[in-house]
Enzyme design. Structure first.
Site, PDB file in Angstrom:
ATOM      1  N   ASP A  82      65.799  -2.331  77.885  1.00  0.00           N
ATOM      2  CA  ASP A  82      65.590  -3.203  79.444  1.00  0.00           C
ATOM      3  C   ASP A  82      67.372  -2.760  79.833  1.00  0.00           C
ATOM      4  O   ASP A  82      69.032  -2.386  79.464  1.00  0.00           O
ATOM      5  CB  ASP A  82      65.497  -4.983  79.182  1.00  0.00           C
ATOM      6  CG  ASP A  82      65.076  -5.206  80.720  1.00  0.00           C
ATOM      7  OD1 ASP A  82      64.926  -4.848  81.555  1.00  0.00           O
ATOM      8  OD2 ASP A  82      65.060  -6.713  80.214  1.00  0.00           O
ATOM      9  N   LYS A  83      67.552  -3.238  81.665  1.00  0.00           N
ATOM     10  CA  LYS A  83      69.065  -3.296  82.319  1.00  0.00           C
ATOM     11  C   LYS A  83      68.495  -5.045  82.220  1.00  0.00           C
ATOM     12  O   LYS A  83      67.954  -5.367  82.705  1.00  0.00           O
ATOM     13  CB  LYS A  83      68.925  -2.541  82.821  1.00  0.00           C
ATOM     14  CG  LYS A  83      69.918  -2.355  83.778  1.00  0.00           C
ATOM     15  CD  LYS A  83      69.986  -3.199  85.277  1.00  0.00           C
ATOM     16  CE  LYS A  83      69.560  -3.287  85.885  1.00  0.00           C
ATOM     17  NZ  LYS A  83      69.264  -4.506  87.282  1.00  0.00           N
ATOM     18  N   HIS A  84      70.145  -6.006  82.174  1.00  0.00           N
ATOM     19  CA  HIS A  84      70.072  -6.575  83.108  1.00  0.00           C
ATOM     20  C   HIS A  84      71.383  -6.661  83.610  1.00  0.00           C
ATOM     21  O   HIS A  84      72.149  -6.522  83.310  1.00  0.00           O
ATOM     22  CB  HIS A  84      70.296  -7.341  81.340  1.00  0.00           C
ATOM     23  CG  HIS A  84      70.747  -9.390  82.562  1.00  0.00           C
ATOM     24  ND1 HIS A  84      69.503 -10.206  82.568  1.00  0.00           N
ATOM     25  CD2 HIS A  84      71.402  -9.971  83.093  1.00  0.00           C
ATOM     26  CE1 HIS A  84      69.918 -11.560  83.371  1.00  0.00           C
ATOM     27  NE2 HIS A  84      71.583 -11.397  83.078  1.00  0.00           N
ATOM     28  N   SER A  85      71.641  -7.073  84.953  1.00  0.00           N
ATOM     29  CA  SER A  85      72.857  -7.295  86.357  1.00  0.00           C
ATOM     30  C   SER A  85      73.324  -9.139  86.234  1.00  0.00           C
ATOM     31  O   SER A  85      71.954  -9.727  86.155  1.00  0.00           O
ATOM     32  CB  SER A  85      72.123  -7.159  87.320  1.00  0.00           C
ATOM     33  OG  SER A  85      73.300  -7.203  88.511  1.00  0.00           O
ATOM     34  N   THR A 122      65.142 -10.518  91.549  1.00  0.00           N
ATOM     35  CA  THR A 122      64.158  -9.692  90.935  1.00  0.00           C
ATOM     36  C   THR A 122      62.730 -10.431  91.492  1.00  0.00           C
ATOM     37  O   THR A 122      62.356  -9.529  91.985  1.00  0.00           O
ATOM     38  CB  THR A 122      64.415  -8.921  89.839  1.00  0.00           C
ATOM     39  OG1 THR A 122      65.959  -8.374  90.114  1.00  0.00           O
ATOM     40  CG2 THR A 122      63.463  -8.508  89.971  1.00  0.00           C
ATOM     41  N   ARG A 170      75.202 -27.209  81.672  1.00  0.00           N
ATOM     42  CA  ARG A 170      76.032 -26.230  82.199  1.00  0.00           C
ATOM     43  C   ARG A 170      76.831 -26.377  84.151  1.00  0.00           C
ATOM     44  O   ARG A 170      77.473 -26.325  84.092  1.00  0.00           O
ATOM     45  CB  ARG A 170      76.459 -24.749  82.107  1.00  0.00           C
ATOM     46  CG  ARG A 170      76.274 -24.816  80.052  1.00  0.00           C
ATOM     47  CD  ARG A 170      76.134 -22.991  79.555  1.00  0.00           C
ATOM     48  NE  ARG A 170      76.855 -22.441  80.962  1.00  0.00           N
ATOM     49  CZ  ARG A 170      76.285 -21.691  80.765  1.00  0.00           C
ATOM     50  NH1 ARG A 170      74.578 -20.616  80.086  1.00  0.00           N
ATOM     51  NH2 ARG A 170      77.103 -20.360  81.822  1.00  0.00           N
ATOM     52  N   SER A 185      74.292 -17.390  76.570  1.00  0.00           N
ATOM     53  CA  SER A 185      72.547 -17.237  77.707  1.00  0.00           C
ATOM     54  C   SER A 185      72.122 -15.863  77.611  1.00  0.00           C
ATOM     55  O   SER A 185      70.872 -16.070  77.519  1.00  0.00           O
ATOM     56  CB  SER A 185      73.222 -18.450  78.818  1.00  0.00           C
ATOM     57  OG  SER A 185      72.401 -18.268  79.891  1.00  0.00           O
ATOM     58  N   LYS A 189      67.666 -15.445  75.803  1.00  0.00           N
ATOM     59  CA  LYS A 189      66.683 -14.372  76.612  1.00  0.00           C
ATOM     60  C   LYS A 189      66.905 -12.897  76.541  1.00  0.00           C
ATOM     61  O   LYS A 189      65.465 -13.031  76.018  1.00  0.00           O
ATOM     62  CB  LYS A 189      67.098 -14.642  77.724  1.00  0.00           C
ATOM     63  CG  LYS A 189      67.043 -16.355  78.410  1.00  0.00           C
ATOM     64  CD  LYS A 189      67.180 -16.343  79.342  1.00  0.00           C
ATOM     65  CE  LYS A 189      68.772 -16.538  80.101  1.00  0.00           C
ATOM     66  NZ  LYS A 189      68.936 -16.698  80.791  1.00  0.00           N
ATOM     67  N   LYS A 190      67.254 -12.522  76.407  1.00  0.00           N
ATOM     68  CA  LYS A 190      67.284 -10.833  75.456  1.00  0.00           C
ATOM     69  C   LYS A 190      66.295 -10.444  74.416  1.00  0.00           C
ATOM     70  O   LYS A 190      65.573  -9.400  74.438  1.00  0.00           O
ATOM     71  CB  LYS A 190      68.441  -9.973  76.074  1.00  0.00           C
ATOM     72  CG  LYS A 190      68.950  -9.976  77.943  1.00  0.00           C
ATOM     73  CD  LYS A 190      68.273  -9.302  78.593  1.00  0.00           C
ATOM     74  CE  LYS A 190      67.672  -9.391  80.048  1.00  0.00           C
ATOM     75  NZ  LYS A 190      66.673  -9.050  80.849  1.00  0.00           N
TER      76      LYS A 190
HETATM   77  N1  IUR Z   1      72.774 -15.588  83.827  1.00  0.00           N
HETATM   78  C1  IUR Z   1      72.487 -16.124  82.794  1.00  0.00           C
HETATM   79  O1  IUR Z   1      71.531 -16.013  82.365  1.00  0.00           O
HETATM   80  N2  IUR Z   1      72.695 -16.924  82.015  1.00  0.00           N
HETATM   81  C2  IUR Z   1      74.609 -16.990  82.870  1.00  0.00           C
HETATM   82  O2  IUR Z   1      75.068 -18.278  82.093  1.00  0.00           O
HETATM   83  C3  IUR Z   1      74.488 -16.045  83.713  1.00  0.00           C
HETATM   84  C4  IUR Z   1      73.851 -15.783  84.957  1.00  0.00           C
HETATM   85  I1  IUR Z   1      76.737 -17.115  84.572  1.00  0.00           I
END
Ligand code: IUR
Length: 347
Positions: A82-85, A122, A170, A185, A189-190
């Site tokens: 996967d890719k995350h931006s 997305t 936060r 964070s 999730k990834k």
């Molecule tokens: N995206 C996330 O999934 N977590 C974060 O803390 C931020 C962006 I900033």
């Protein structure tokens, strides 16, 4: 272990033990830590930081706070990637990248999010397609992944629930900007999404959360090191977000541009260069290409041959969207349509 003792420890600049971090994450999920206590610890971390070992422990504990997905690869060797931006303006890379990597043999269960601040999400973009389901059943999701190699969908509530509560706190306590908290964070999730490898696109510029190269480097280094510590091979590219990526910004417009990109009708050069650079890293990182350069060549071939477009069309149809998105995406149009050339002529 009392919350106040853990907060005091971080307030006084001590490294937290794994047991203290586990107690915090447990308290986040079962509600035994109050919002005030969570906020106090988040502020102590923002001010005093966390070392790598603490951040790895936090990432692992947050990953384990809910369901951790496993993907059947059908007995064939299909690496899950996967890719995350970190979020940009006009960033439709995910829409075109997932099918390119799928067309090259990757399995891409892309768990995506909604817009954050001024950046578009997305999922919001894909929901411009009538019928597109961002929360499919597990059976449907597996069928789409099997048929198209990619599925861009939302996270279920069971994925890293600790992050959901921590992020919300936060957000209202000026503690979003902490590098260890951002790292944990994103990566929790990834990791919960069951990836084998990850490529991060860390955006830098006036349209991104990171405006400063030193900050973007610090986040990139943290992500790569903590991911490695948690057992996830990860690479990071720092990329320009001083201008809109591609030619459009807006949900339906970006889906239309993505379709044009995949069919070869219009390929804005910056979007093309970034997409292929990320694809090359993903393919190499996942072991689908022997080098980054050959990964770029494979990705380019998948794009120009139209195979990536076919994978995208199969994914969209499989998730309930238009049956032939390449021929007719059935996108809505705004009640008022303008463009910068018209505005320029009027000025
Ligand atoms: N995206 C996330 O999934 N977590 C974060 O803390 C931020 C962006 I900033």
């Amino acid at each position: 272990m009392l919350p106040a003792e853990i907060i005091r420890s971080k307030r006084d600049r001590h490294a937290l033990s794994e047991a203290q971090i586990l107690a915090f994450v447990r308290g986040l999920v079962d509600g035994s830590w109050s919002e005030g206590q969570v906020a106090a610890l988040a502020m102590a971390v923002l001010l005093n930081g966390m070392d790598r070992a603490e951040c790895v422990a936090l990432t692992r504990a947050m990953t384990q706070s809910g369901q951790v997905l496993r993907w059947p690869t059908g007995g064939v060797s299909r690496p899950v990637v996967d890719k995350h931006s970190t979020g940009g303006v006009g960033d439709k890379v995910s829409l075109v990248l997932a099918p390119i990597v799928a067309a090259c043999g990757g399995l891409v269960p892309m768990i995506s999010g909604r817009g954050l601040g001024h950046t578009g999400g997305t999922l919001d973009k894909l929901q411009a397609l009538p019928g597109y389901e961002v929360a499919p059943s597990r059976v449907r999701l597996l069928r789409v992944l099997h048929d198209s190699g990619c599925a861009i969908v939302g996270a279920s509530a069971e994925l890293a629930p600790a992050d959901r509560r921590l992020y919300a706190i936060r957000d209202v306590t000026a503690t979003v900007e902490s590098v260890p908290l951002i790292t944990a964070s994103i990566l929790s999730k990834k990791l919960a999404a069951g990836l084998g490898s990850l490529v991060m696109d860390v955006k830098l510029g006036n349209g991104a959360f990171m405006h400063d190269l030193a900050e973007a480097r610090a986040l990139s280094e943290s992500l790569v090191a903590v991911a490695a510590g948690a057992g996830l091979p990860c690479r990071a590219l720092i990329t320009d977000m001083n201008q809109v990526l591609g030619l459009s910004a807006g949900n339906a417009l970006e889906v239309a541009e993505s379709v044009d990109f995949l069919t070869g009708a219009v390929q804005e050069p910056r979007l093309r260069a970034l997409t292929l650079a990320l694809a090359a890293q993903m393919l190499h990182g996942a072991g689908l290409a022997p080098s980054v350069a050959s990964g770029a060549a494979l990705a380019e071939a998948a794009l120009t041959s139209g195979r990536a477009a076919e994978h995208f069309a199969r994914m969209v149809a499989g998730l309930g969207g238009p049956r032939d998105v390449l021929a007719d995406a059935q996108l809505p149009t705004a009640p008022v349509v303008s463009n910068s050339a018209m505005l320029g002529a009027a000025a």
